[in-house]
Design a protein around this motif. Sequence first.
Motif, PDB file in Angstrom:
ATOM      1  N   GLU A 119      82.414 121.530  74.871  1.00  0.00           N
ATOM      2  CA  GLU A 119      81.642 121.731  75.945  1.00  0.00           C
ATOM      3  C   GLU A 119      80.480 122.843  76.115  1.00  0.00           C
ATOM      4  O   GLU A 119      80.112 123.430  77.121  1.00  0.00           O
ATOM      5  N   GLY A 120      80.068 123.178  74.700  1.00  0.00           N
ATOM      6  CA  GLY A 120      78.971 124.016  74.736  1.00  0.00           C
ATOM      7  C   GLY A 120      77.616 123.158  74.794  1.00  0.00           C
ATOM      8  O   GLY A 120      77.448 122.314  75.434  1.00  0.00           O
ATOM      9  N   THR A 121      76.526 123.915  74.091  1.00  0.00           N
ATOM     10  CA  THR A 121      75.194 123.370  74.037  1.00  0.00           C
ATOM     11  C   THR A 121      74.665 123.043  72.724  1.00  0.00           C
ATOM     12  O   THR A 121      74.779 123.752  71.796  1.00  0.00           O
ATOM     13  N   TYR A 122      73.944 121.884  72.622  1.00  0.00           N
ATOM     14  CA  TYR A 122      73.322 121.597  71.232  1.00  0.00           C
ATOM     15  C   TYR A 122      71.871 121.529  71.704  1.00  0.00           C
ATOM     16  O   TYR A 122      71.286 121.336  72.751  1.00  0.00           O
ATOM     17  N   ILE A 123      71.114 122.044  70.448  1.00  0.00           N
ATOM     18  CA  ILE A 123      69.550 121.945  70.635  1.00  0.00           C
ATOM     19  C   ILE A 123      69.119 121.131  69.311  1.00  0.00           C
ATOM     20  O   ILE A 123      69.619 121.776  68.328  1.00  0.00           O
ATOM     21  N   ILE A 124      68.167 120.299  69.309  1.00  0.00           N
ATOM     22  CA  ILE A 124      67.624 119.751  68.146  1.00  0.00           C
ATOM     23  C   ILE A 124      66.222 119.991  68.066  1.00  0.00           C
ATOM     24  O   ILE A 124      65.179 119.774  68.915  1.00  0.00           O
ATOM     25  N   LEU A 125      65.948 120.720  66.787  1.00  0.00           N
ATOM     26  CA  LEU A 125      64.367 120.979  66.531  1.00  0.00           C
ATOM     27  C   LEU A 125      63.881 120.214  65.294  1.00  0.00           C
ATOM     28  O   LEU A 125      64.715 120.331  64.249  1.00  0.00           O
ATOM     29  N   TYR A 126      62.896 119.444  65.536  1.00  0.00           N
ATOM     30  CA  TYR A 126      62.419 118.680  64.070  1.00  0.00           C
ATOM     31  C   TYR A 126      61.353 119.253  63.662  1.00  0.00           C
ATOM     32  O   TYR A 126      60.202 119.448  64.430  1.00  0.00           O
ATOM     33  N   LEU A 127      60.935 119.150  62.401  1.00  0.00           N
ATOM     34  CA  LEU A 127      59.743 119.657  61.769  1.00  0.00           C
ATOM     35  C   LEU A 127      59.050 118.661  60.997  1.00  0.00           C
ATOM     36  O   LEU A 127      59.783 117.806  60.275  1.00  0.00           O
ATOM     37  N   SER A 128      57.879 118.322  61.441  1.00  0.00           N
ATOM     38  CA  SER A 128      56.961 117.273  60.913  1.00  0.00           C
ATOM     39  C   SER A 128      56.086 118.072  59.608  1.00  0.00           C
ATOM     40  O   SER A 128      56.234 119.082  59.395  1.00  0.00           O
ATOM     41  N   LEU A 142      71.161 123.519  66.550  1.00  0.00           N
ATOM     42  CA  LEU A 142      71.790 124.725  66.906  1.00  0.00           C
ATOM     43  C   LEU A 142      73.029 124.648  67.760  1.00  0.00           C
ATOM     44  O   LEU A 142      72.689 123.460  68.760  1.00  0.00           O
ATOM     45  N   LEU A 143      74.145 125.191  67.788  1.00  0.00           N
ATOM     46  CA  LEU A 143      75.297 124.768  68.435  1.00  0.00           C
ATOM     47  C   LEU A 143      75.740 126.141  69.081  1.00  0.00           C
ATOM     48  O   LEU A 143      75.951 127.147  68.169  1.00  0.00           O
ATOM     49  N   PHE A 144      75.928 125.894  70.313  1.00  0.00           N
ATOM     50  CA  PHE A 144      76.427 127.284  71.126  1.00  0.00           C
ATOM     51  C   PHE A 144      77.551 127.076  71.696  1.00  0.00           C
ATOM     52  O   PHE A 144      77.910 126.245  72.326  1.00  0.00           O
ATOM     53  N   GLU A 145      78.374 128.343  71.802  1.00  0.00           N
ATOM     54  CA  GLU A 145      79.732 127.812  72.695  1.00  0.00           C
ATOM     55  C   GLU A 145      79.503 127.761  74.005  1.00  0.00           C
ATOM     56  O   GLU A 145      78.493 128.184  74.592  1.00  0.00           O
ATOM     57  N   LYS A 146      80.520 127.295  74.729  1.00  0.00           N
ATOM     58  CA  LYS A 146      80.344 127.182  75.985  1.00  0.00           C
ATOM     59  C   LYS A 146      80.281 128.519  76.799  1.00  0.00           C
ATOM     60  O   LYS A 146      80.616 129.530  76.744  1.00  0.00           O
ATOM     61  N   ASP A 147      79.159 128.107  77.981  1.00  0.00           N
ATOM     62  CA  ASP A 147      78.867 129.445  78.595  1.00  0.00           C
ATOM     63  C   ASP A 147      78.282 130.539  78.163  1.00  0.00           C
ATOM     64  O   ASP A 147      78.216 131.864  78.375  1.00  0.00           O
ATOM     65  N   THR A 148      77.638 130.056  77.089  1.00  0.00           N
ATOM     66  CA  THR A 148      76.868 131.269  76.169  1.00  0.00           C
ATOM     67  C   THR A 148      75.383 131.330  76.327  1.00  0.00           C
ATOM     68  O   THR A 148      74.595 132.185  76.366  1.00  0.00           O
ATOM     69  N   ILE A 149      74.772 129.963  76.507  1.00  0.00           N
ATOM     70  CA  ILE A 149      73.217 129.961  76.531  1.00  0.00           C
ATOM     71  C   ILE A 149      72.759 129.576  77.871  1.00  0.00           C
ATOM     72  O   ILE A 149      73.507 128.447  78.310  1.00  0.00           O
ATOM     73  N   LYS A 150      71.764 129.978  78.470  1.00  0.00           N
ATOM     74  CA  LYS A 150      71.095 129.317  79.692  1.00  0.00           C
ATOM     75  C   LYS A 150      69.759 129.122  79.052  1.00  0.00           C
ATOM     76  O   LYS A 150      68.848 129.933  78.791  1.00  0.00           O
ATOM     77  N   VAL A 151      69.244 127.815  79.377  1.00  0.00           N
ATOM     78  CA  VAL A 151      68.161 127.382  78.678  1.00  0.00           C
ATOM     79  C   VAL A 151      67.054 127.592  79.886  1.00  0.00           C
ATOM     80  O   VAL A 151      67.305 127.672  81.012  1.00  0.00           O
ATOM     81  N   ASP A 152      65.972 128.092  79.066  1.00  0.00           N
ATOM     82  CA  ASP A 152      64.665 128.682  79.853  1.00  0.00           C
ATOM     83  C   ASP A 152      64.186 127.471  80.672  1.00  0.00           C
ATOM     84  O   ASP A 152      64.034 126.481  80.326  1.00  0.00           O
ATOM     85  N   ASN A 153      63.748 127.725  81.981  1.00  0.00           N
ATOM     86  CA  ASN A 153      63.102 126.800  82.797  1.00  0.00           C
ATOM     87  C   ASN A 153      62.067 126.180  82.458  1.00  0.00           C
ATOM     88  O   ASN A 153      61.691 125.097  82.798  1.00  0.00           O
ATOM     89  N   SER A 154      61.199 126.752  81.493  1.00  0.00           N
ATOM     90  CA  SER A 154      60.208 126.238  81.080  1.00  0.00           C
ATOM     91  C   SER A 154      60.146 124.939  79.823  1.00  0.00           C
ATOM     92  O   SER A 154      59.253 124.312  79.571  1.00  0.00           O
TER      93      SER A 154
END
Length: 259
Positions: free
Chosen positions: A125-134, A231-243
């Motif tokens: 129940e955490g958060t994942y973020i995927i970043l691709y490098l071209s 990137l994998l973050f535990e539950k209630d660890t990260i608040k994604v920026d509104n931008s």
Amino acid sequence: MKKAIYQSFVELSGNRFNSYLLRTFTKSKVSKLINKSFVKVYNINEAEMEKPLHDYGSLQELFVRNLKKDARIIDEQPNSIVSPVDGILADIGEITENCTFFVKNQDYSLLEMLGNKNRAEKYKEGTYIILYLSPSHYHRIHTPVSGTVVGKWALGNKSYPVNELGLKLGKRPLSRNYRLINEIKMDNGKHYSLVKVGAMNVNSIHPTYSGDSLKKGEEIGYFSFGSTVVLLFEKDTIKVDNSITVPMDVKVGMKIGSI
């Protein structure tokens, strides 16, 4: 046409022999002859490079280039989480209670990605973020949040495409490719994992940090060829920026969220 040819130098190949040939060529002195054209085709900013273009002895040297000292500004807010790479923030979302997430019509299991049930359940129940490098991107990897390395391990032995088409048509490449993983404990006691996913059969991920203490923005490694960071973050660890929107271009040090 040139772009398609150059992309073959740095994108995935499912054939180990082809990957070997591409790696050999890009590291050769002969490949220097196409450096100028490569920079032009991919619109690479020469002003940011640590050295003049003619000082790079091969396409490989150009590809793993460092930048000038102040080319990237690291967000200094104490609780900020920054992009660890220049690239495209391709996806962001919640990890399910079953420790899975869904990308490009495929289910990804953290058990498969991290190779250990206890590690996987930490991010339930955490958060994942995927970043691709071209191929056009700077390929050094930096620390998104300060902390202490509490685990590092490698999994997988082959690599297949992790670009847009590869994620759609490949068989769960983010969790089956060769990958080098760091688990980092933040000052607040929470953990995050930085999963560096290989993008060729040469499995070209190179760590550069020493010691276990990492400062936000510090370089921790580089890719020799195009690839992806998860990137994998535990539950209630990260608040994604509104931008933040998906997909969007990001650069090292840009704020993408808060602790």
